[in-house]
Design a protein around this motif. Structure first.
Motif, PDB file in Angstrom:
ATOM      1  N   SER A 133      21.937 -12.001  44.140  1.00  0.00           N
ATOM      2  CA  SER A 133      21.382 -13.254  43.630  1.00  0.00           C
ATOM      3  C   SER A 133      22.167 -13.713  42.403  1.00  0.00           C
ATOM      4  CB  SER A 133      19.903 -13.078  43.259  1.00  0.00           C
ATOM      5  OG  SER A 133      19.756 -12.364  42.047  1.00  0.00           O
ATOM      6  N   ILE A 134      22.095 -15.008  42.172  1.00  0.00           N
ATOM      7  CA  ILE A 134      22.701 -15.614  40.991  1.00  0.00           C
ATOM      8  C   ILE A 134      21.606 -15.800  39.945  1.00  0.00           C
ATOM      9  CG2 ILE A 134      23.719 -17.768  40.116  1.00  0.00           C
ATOM     10  CD1 ILE A 134      25.320 -17.942  42.694  1.00  0.00           C
ATOM     11  N   ALA A 135      21.916 -15.464  38.716  1.00  0.00           N
ATOM     12  CA  ALA A 135      20.934 -15.645  37.640  1.00  0.00           C
ATOM     13  C   ALA A 135      20.996 -17.098  37.176  1.00  0.00           C
ATOM     14  CB  ALA A 135      21.244 -14.697  36.487  1.00  0.00           C
ATOM     15  N   TRP A 136      19.915 -17.832  37.437  1.00  0.00           N
ATOM     16  CA  TRP A 136      19.841 -19.254  37.070  1.00  0.00           C
ATOM     17  C   TRP A 136      20.242 -19.446  35.599  1.00  0.00           C
ATOM     18  CZ3 TRP A 136      14.767 -22.304  38.666  1.00  0.00           C
ATOM     19  CH2 TRP A 136      14.850 -23.636  38.243  1.00  0.00           C
ATOM     20  N   SER A 137      19.775 -18.525  34.724  1.00  0.00           N
ATOM     21  CA  SER A 137      20.018 -18.741  33.291  1.00  0.00           C
ATOM     22  C   SER A 137      21.435 -18.357  32.854  1.00  0.00           C
ATOM     23  CB  SER A 137      18.990 -17.946  32.454  1.00  0.00           C
ATOM     24  OG  SER A 137      19.173 -16.560  32.640  1.00  0.00           O
ATOM     25  N   ARG A 138      22.252 -17.807  33.797  1.00  0.00           N
ATOM     26  CA  ARG A 138      23.689 -17.681  33.487  1.00  0.00           C
ATOM     27  C   ARG A 138      24.412 -19.020  33.739  1.00  0.00           C
ATOM     28  NH1 ARG A 138      25.489 -12.902  31.993  1.00  0.00           N
ATOM     29  NH2 ARG A 138      24.526 -11.003  32.818  1.00  0.00           N
ATOM     30  N   ARG A 190      34.538 -15.021  40.155  1.00  0.00           N
ATOM     31  CA  ARG A 190      35.377 -13.815  40.268  1.00  0.00           C
ATOM     32  C   ARG A 190      34.760 -12.821  41.239  1.00  0.00           C
ATOM     33  NH1 ARG A 190      35.754 -14.651  34.610  1.00  0.00           N
ATOM     34  NH2 ARG A 190      34.043 -13.157  34.212  1.00  0.00           N
ATOM     35  N   LEU A 191      33.439 -12.696  41.161  1.00  0.00           N
ATOM     36  CA  LEU A 191      32.742 -11.755  42.059  1.00  0.00           C
ATOM     37  C   LEU A 191      32.941 -12.201  43.515  1.00  0.00           C
ATOM     38  CD1 LEU A 191      30.702  -9.404  42.555  1.00  0.00           C
ATOM     39  CD2 LEU A 191      28.874 -11.099  42.290  1.00  0.00           C
ATOM     40  N   ILE A 192      32.748 -13.478  43.782  1.00  0.00           N
ATOM     41  CA  ILE A 192      32.886 -13.999  45.150  1.00  0.00           C
ATOM     42  C   ILE A 192      34.321 -13.824  45.650  1.00  0.00           C
ATOM     43  CG2 ILE A 192      32.887 -16.158  46.500  1.00  0.00           C
ATOM     44  CD1 ILE A 192      30.446 -16.972  44.619  1.00  0.00           C
ATOM     45  N   ASP A 193      35.296 -14.142  44.804  1.00  0.00           N
ATOM     46  CA  ASP A 193      36.701 -13.944  45.211  1.00  0.00           C
ATOM     47  C   ASP A 193      36.975 -12.480  45.509  1.00  0.00           C
ATOM     48  OD1 ASP A 193      38.154 -16.479  42.980  1.00  0.00           O
ATOM     49  OD2 ASP A 193      37.260 -16.612  44.985  1.00  0.00           O
ATOM     50  N   GLY A 194      36.411 -11.585  44.684  1.00  0.00           N
ATOM     51  CA  GLY A 194      36.616 -10.148  44.904  1.00  0.00           C
ATOM     52  C   GLY A 194      36.015  -9.690  46.217  1.00  0.00           C
ATOM     53  N   ASN A 204      26.851 -23.604  31.900  1.00  0.00           N
ATOM     54  CA  ASN A 204      27.577 -22.534  31.212  1.00  0.00           C
ATOM     55  C   ASN A 204      28.781 -22.104  32.055  1.00  0.00           C
ATOM     56  OD1 ASN A 204      28.297 -20.295  29.595  1.00  0.00           O
ATOM     57  ND2 ASN A 204      26.994 -18.967  30.837  1.00  0.00           N
ATOM     58  N   GLN A 205      29.969 -22.543  31.701  1.00  0.00           N
ATOM     59  CA  GLN A 205      31.158 -22.265  32.507  1.00  0.00           C
ATOM     60  C   GLN A 205      31.414 -20.771  32.647  1.00  0.00           C
ATOM     61  OE1 GLN A 205      32.905 -24.603  34.262  1.00  0.00           O
ATOM     62  NE2 GLN A 205      33.815 -22.795  35.204  1.00  0.00           N
ATOM     63  N   ALA A 206      31.116 -19.997  31.624  1.00  0.00           N
ATOM     64  CA  ALA A 206      31.348 -18.542  31.707  1.00  0.00           C
ATOM     65  C   ALA A 206      30.478 -17.927  32.805  1.00  0.00           C
ATOM     66  CB  ALA A 206      31.046 -17.884  30.361  1.00  0.00           C
ATOM     67  N   GLY A 207      29.306 -18.484  33.000  1.00  0.00           N
ATOM     68  CA  GLY A 207      28.426 -17.997  34.072  1.00  0.00           C
ATOM     69  C   GLY A 207      29.021 -18.312  35.426  1.00  0.00           C
ATOM     70  N   PHE A 238      31.965 -15.944  36.102  1.00  0.00           N
ATOM     71  CA  PHE A 238      31.600 -14.561  36.500  1.00  0.00           C
ATOM     72  C   PHE A 238      31.357 -14.499  38.015  1.00  0.00           C
ATOM     73  CE2 PHE A 238      29.901 -10.463  36.831  1.00  0.00           C
ATOM     74  CZ  PHE A 238      28.681 -10.505  37.494  1.00  0.00           C
ATOM     75  N   TYR A 239      30.544 -15.420  38.507  1.00  0.00           N
ATOM     76  CA  TYR A 239      30.216 -15.360  39.944  1.00  0.00           C
ATOM     77  C   TYR A 239      31.411 -15.767  40.789  1.00  0.00           C
ATOM     78  CZ  TYR A 239      25.453 -14.528  38.463  1.00  0.00           C
ATOM     79  OH  TYR A 239      24.340 -13.971  37.884  1.00  0.00           O
TER      80      TYR A 239
END
Ligand code: AZF
Length: 450
Positions: free
Chosen positions: A81-86, A105-109, A96-99, A102-103
């Motif tokens: 799941s994706i954290a809405w508050s990220r 990079r995870l998806i690409d990985g 929040n671009q950093a949020g 993060f996802y």
């Protein structure tokens, strides 16, 4: 494809599942906003042993290592799941671009590892700002907030993510959060609030599905429900009636509303004054066509009449036999029974078993391994019944073990271990359990015969 369990459809997906708050940690990093589980877990007495998800499995920093472990498990797909508050630290407004990074990079990985991402938009972690502003899901305007969140995330990841689940177990986080008090925000005995929150969740589900389809070509959209066949504890009329009420609350409330656009009449009569305010068109808004239904199944429900949980007035009976660390009965046929129940009554186009697993007091043996024979037996027996349901025509297209790695089990903290991978939460060391090797063999693609 054929494996040690039997024959499964070509393209059947073998996966594992997690949720953001249970594994990520890094709750104050990367621009993440506070959510209601941050608040709830820091409320004295709320969580066993006073534990919380501040660090959890430190997946926010260890995600590359965790993807490598998923590859060792031969996973075709990974449900997270994706954290809405990220993404929207205040629940709406500034992204929040950093949020997003993060996802991304995870998806690409995951894609580089040949693993399909199955994304859940909401797995219980509401931004605290929305709770503070207007009691979260009790405010009908939250539907628009969820639409904005859906729009931001699907525009960002829709080019790489095709499977989108709107909500995980809406009944658990509303009933648990407003009646039982076991889940955030921790209210007790407010069934009317639970039903109103659930009504708004259903509306958000319908609106979100529309946005996903607009933003993501070839998307597959679904919702995940924890449905469960109810068996009367005896033939006594009061137990049979209680089991029917339980079936109405646990199953038909969701399946009738989301797949047929109507609340079941017997339960509407039972809830009476507790019913939510339903505006014209609401039931059509929530009952959007689904590409798949996700089913989380762990146990069967043996139900007797009870004086609690008015007005449903049921209590669970725990039959003798093997039980898990959650106090749940081990009854593998439950997966067959629920699949036949859903398929015969609602006939969804596709089903995924989005969670199935067992909580055990796993330990690392002196030889450095985790010999979790009971989990191997649990998975083998449930998969055997799953294969039987598929052979009888139930359109199951994938199976996700709950869970990838031992993580934060909500009000029970870290004690119940569900993972295929053992996590030492002091050192963050990961150890593949024997069940992980068992599952990797099940998921392994047959090597092409030369
Ligand atoms: O209790 C085990 C699991 N059940 N479904 C939702 C998950 O978040 C839980 O950990």
């Amino acid at each position: 494809m054929k494996n040690a369990i039997g024959e499964f459809p070509e393209g059947f997906l073998w996966g594992a599942a997690t949720a953001a708050y249970q594994i990520e940690g890094a709750v104050t990093e990367g621009g993440r906003g506070k959510n209601i589980w941050d608040t709830f877990t820091h409320t004295p007495g709320a969580i066993k042993n006073g534990e919380n998800g501040d660090i959890a499995c430190d997946h926010y920093h260890r995600w590359r290592e965790d993807i490598a472990l998923m590859q060792q498990l031969n996973l075709d797909a990974y449900r997270f799941s994706i954290a809405w508050s990220r993404i929207l630290p205040q629940g709406r407004g500034t992204v929040n671009q950093a949020g997003l990074d993060f996802y991304s990079r995870l998806i690409d990985g995951l894609l580089e590892a040949g693993i399909q991402p199955f994304v859940t938009l909401y797995h219980w972690d509401l931004p605290q700002a929305l709770q503070d502003e207007g009691k979260g899901w009790l405010r009908r305007g939250i539907v628009e907030d969820f639409v904005q969140y859906t729009d931001v995330v699907t525009r960002a990841f829709g080019d790489r993510v095709k499977h989108w689940t709107t909500f995980n177990e809406p009944g658990v986080f509303t009933w648990g959060g407003y009646v039982l008090g076991e889940d955030a925000p921790g209210w007790r005995m407010q069934p009317g609030a639970a039903l109103t929150a659930l009504h708004h969740v259903f509306l958000a589900h319908g609106a979100s599905a529309q946005v996903i389809r607009e933003n993501v070509p070839q998307s597959q959209v679904g919702i995940v429900l924890d449905i469960n066949v109810a068996e009367p504890a005896s033939e006594a009329p009061e137990d049979v009636a209680a089991a029917l009420r339980f079936d109405g609350m646990q199953n038909r409330w969701f399946l009738d509303a989301l797949l047929r656009g109507e609340y079941p009449a017997d339960m509407v009569a039972l809830f009476g004054e507790q019913m939510p305010r339903i505006e014209t068109g609401d039931m059509q808004r929530m009952a959007v066509p689904l590409d798949y239904l996700g089913i989380n199944i762990y146990r069967r429900s043996v139900i007797a009449h009870g004086d609690e949980l008015v007005p449903v007035n049921y209590c669970r009976v725990l039959p003798p036999g093997e039980h898990t660390l959650m106090g749940w009965e081990v009854y593998p046929k439950c997966i067959y029974d629920i699949l036949k129940y859903v398929n015969e009554r609602y006939g969804p186009p596709k089903i995924y078993i989005t969670e199935n697993g067992i909580a055990l007091p796993d330990e690392v043996s002196p030889d450095g391994h985790v010999h979790d024979e009971r989990r191997i037996a649990y998975l083998r027996d449930h998969l055997t019944y799953l294969q039987r349901a598929i052979a009888e025509g139930v359109p199951v297209r994938g199976y996700f073990v709950w869970t990838l790695m031992d993580n934060f089990e909500w009000a029970l903290g870290f004690e119940p271990r569900f993972g295929l991978i053992y996590v030492d939460h002091q050192t963050q060391q990961r150890i593949m359990k024997d069940s992980g090797y068992f599952y990797a063999d099940i998921a392994k693609k047959e090597t092409a015969v030369k």
